[in-house]
Write an enzyme that holds these catalytic residues in place. Structure first.
Site, PDB file in Angstrom:
ATOM      1  CG  ASN A 156      -0.296  -0.077   2.523  1.00  0.00           C
ATOM      2  OD1 ASN A 156       0.733  -0.732   2.679  1.00  0.00           O
ATOM      3  ND2 ASN A 156      -0.860   0.579   3.517  1.00  0.00           N
ATOM      4  CD  GLU A 254       1.496  -1.152  11.052  1.00  0.00           C
ATOM      5  OE1 GLU A 254       0.289  -1.327  11.338  1.00  0.00           O
ATOM      6  OE2 GLU A 254       1.875  -0.742   9.955  1.00  0.00           O
ATOM      7  CB  CYS A 288      -2.620  -0.101   8.409  1.00  0.00           C
ATOM      8  SG  CYS A 288      -1.215   0.936   8.832  1.00  0.00           S
ATOM      9  CD  GLU A 469       7.362  -0.524  12.597  1.00  0.00           C
ATOM     10  OE1 GLU A 469       8.063  -1.121  11.763  1.00  0.00           O
ATOM     11  OE2 GLU A 469       6.210  -0.098  12.346  1.00  0.00           O
TER      12      GLU A 469
END
Length: 488
Positions: A156, A254, A288, A469
């Site tokens: 993406n 993630e 996301c 992160e």
């Protein structure tokens, strides 16, 4: 380095500082036309083995460089990406289907900034030290790179998320074997051409192209790759966890989200509506962090819905290379069909589609008739237990529902398996703090969306991932800590 076959772009793996052809290839499609335009290596165990060996061989020299030396190289790489920003943006737009505007203003600038950010942050970490005077001892910690990092990034935000992994990994002194998505490999391949010019030694960054089932699994299962950083679906992450378990690998995962926006009746709709449109439909909803459940308090529900739908209809869908277009193509024919099916399921359950898919006519230029396009779609009157309210759709679809009380909406917002991001809209400062604290979400934005400080932790709760992160969190993930005690 670039081969041509019937005018197709043919990519090659980048291993040990060299471009290496592969014995078999995968077709990659231009999402805006539906045509094959690129051949991507269909790598497997053999290619991954060669890349891991190259990374292992490069590790002693790279890990022994000072943080300043590594920082200077990362800074040079950031500059080189920025210098070629337009070429990278054009390639990203064509390969992924995103608008040229989004690629120019978000994807490629952020990819360059990722290297610049970690080039700076690596210079400022400090280790801990304590003194135990009664025992005549001093304790301190040291941190060292782990070794070969396996990095798997999604389709993406291809270069944006790949560099978000590569930058901290090599800044900390690790070497890497990275596998981008086989659907969006071109900008990773282009970046490989800049590595030597930036001063990255051969073998420090290796890119192996291919599918998750072959190349990805070979990387995850390799005994000489002690840590895996993955961004993608929860289902794939579960398989990574299973395959990593026998090796006790360190994981950073993630994953997806089913992100709520909670809009109270004292929200400033002049700010809320344009921002919520962006959080719902930016990058075709293929982020996301996108909003896909919008909870609106009853007092303003009708007004919000009327204005939101009217503005959604103004978003222009079409050729991604047209700078006036707001919504480009979805990544693949299969993904478009999956997103459309969610809308059909909602209708079958009695929900109302207020604009977009199946309601408004999609007008595309002649060259894009076979592309994977979908209008921004707003669905109302959806039940909380509907798959459209429970599952990640990952397309330009958002559901708008009504709520009455603060207590009720917190419970409903938390009633999904995901917990990545949420937005809260209210002018009551006490309320935004209360609600933010109670939402099961790794990130909460109030009266804004996607405002990021890369120093701070990024990641989700529940099925949205493991680990975080960011400047400190990535540093801790990509290094091993050791406690040393000196008695004097």
């Amino acid at each position: 380095m670039m081969a041509q076959s019937k005018a197709l772009l043919v990519l090659e793996n980048f291993i040990g500082g060299k471009f290496i052809p592969c014995s078999s290839y995968i077709d990659s499609y231009n999402p805006s036309t539906g045509d094959v335009y690129c051949k991507v290596p269909d790598s497997g165990k053999e290619e991954v083995e060669a890349a891991v060996k190259a990374a292992k061989d490069a590790f002693p020299i790279w890990s022994s460089k000072s943080p300043l030396e590594r920082s200077q190289i990362l800074t040079k790489l950031a500059y080189l990406i920025e210098h070629d920003l337009e070429a990278f943006a054009q390639a990203e737009s064509k390969d992924q289907g995103k608008t040229i505007t989004f690629a120019r203003t978000v994807d490629i600038p952020r990819a360059a900034y990722n290297f610049r950010f970690f080039a700076s942050s690596i210079l400022h970490h400090v280790t801990e030290c304590t003194e135990m005077t009664t025992m005549g001892c001093v304790h301190y910690t040291s941190r060292a790179p782990v070794g070969v990092a396996g990095l798997i990034s999604p389709w993406n935000l291809p270069l944006y998320l790949l560099t978000w992994k590569i930058a901290p990994a090599i800044a900390c002194g690790n070497t890497v074997v990275a596998k981008p998505s086989e659907m969006t490999s071109v900008t990773a391949w282009m970046m490989c051409k800049l590595l030597e010019k930036a001063g990255v030694p051969h073998g420090v960054v290796n890119i192996v192209f291919g599918t998750g089932a072959k190349a990805g699994e070979a990387l995850v299962c390799h005994p000489d790759v002690p840590l895996i950083s993955f961004t993608g679906s929860t289902l794939t992450a579960q398989r990574i966890m299973e395959k990593s378990a026998p090796h006790c690998k360190r994981l950073s995962l993630e994953l997806g989200g089913k992100n709520p926006a909670i809009i109270f009746d004292d929200a400033d709709l002049s700010q809320c509506i344009p921002t919520t449109l962006r959080s719902s439909f930016a990058n075709q909803g293929e982020i996301c962090l996108c909003t896909s459940r919008i909870f609106v308090q009853r007092g303003i529900y009708s007004e919000f819905l009327k204005r939101f739908v009217a503005e959604a209809k103004k978003w222009k869908t079409g050729n991604p290379s047209d700078p006036t277009v707001d919504v480009g193509a979805l990544i693949s024919k299969e993904h478009l069909e999956k997103v459309r099916n969610y809308v059909k399921k909602a209708q079958a359950e009695g929900a109302r589609v207020l604009c977009g898919e199946g309601v408004d006519a999609l007008d595309l230029p002649p060259g894009n008739q076979k592309g994977y396009f979908m209008l921004p779609t707003v669905i109302a009157e959806v039940k909380d237990e509907s798959c459209c309210m429970q599952e990640e759709i990952f397309g330009p679809v958002t559901c708008v529902v009504v709520f009455d009380t603060e207590e009720e909406v917190i419970k409903r917002a938390n009633s999904v398996k995901y917990g990545l991001a949420a937005t809260v809209w209210s002018s009551d400062v006490g309320r935004v703090h209360r609600v933010a604290h109670r939402l099961q979400s790794g990130l909460v934005w109030t009266n804004c969306w996607l405002v990021r400080d890369l120093n701070l932790p990024f990641g989700g709760m529940k099925a949205s991932g493991i680990g975080r992160e960011g400047a400190k969190d990535s540093y801790e993930f990509f290094t091993e800590v050791k406690t040393i005690t000196i008695k004097h």
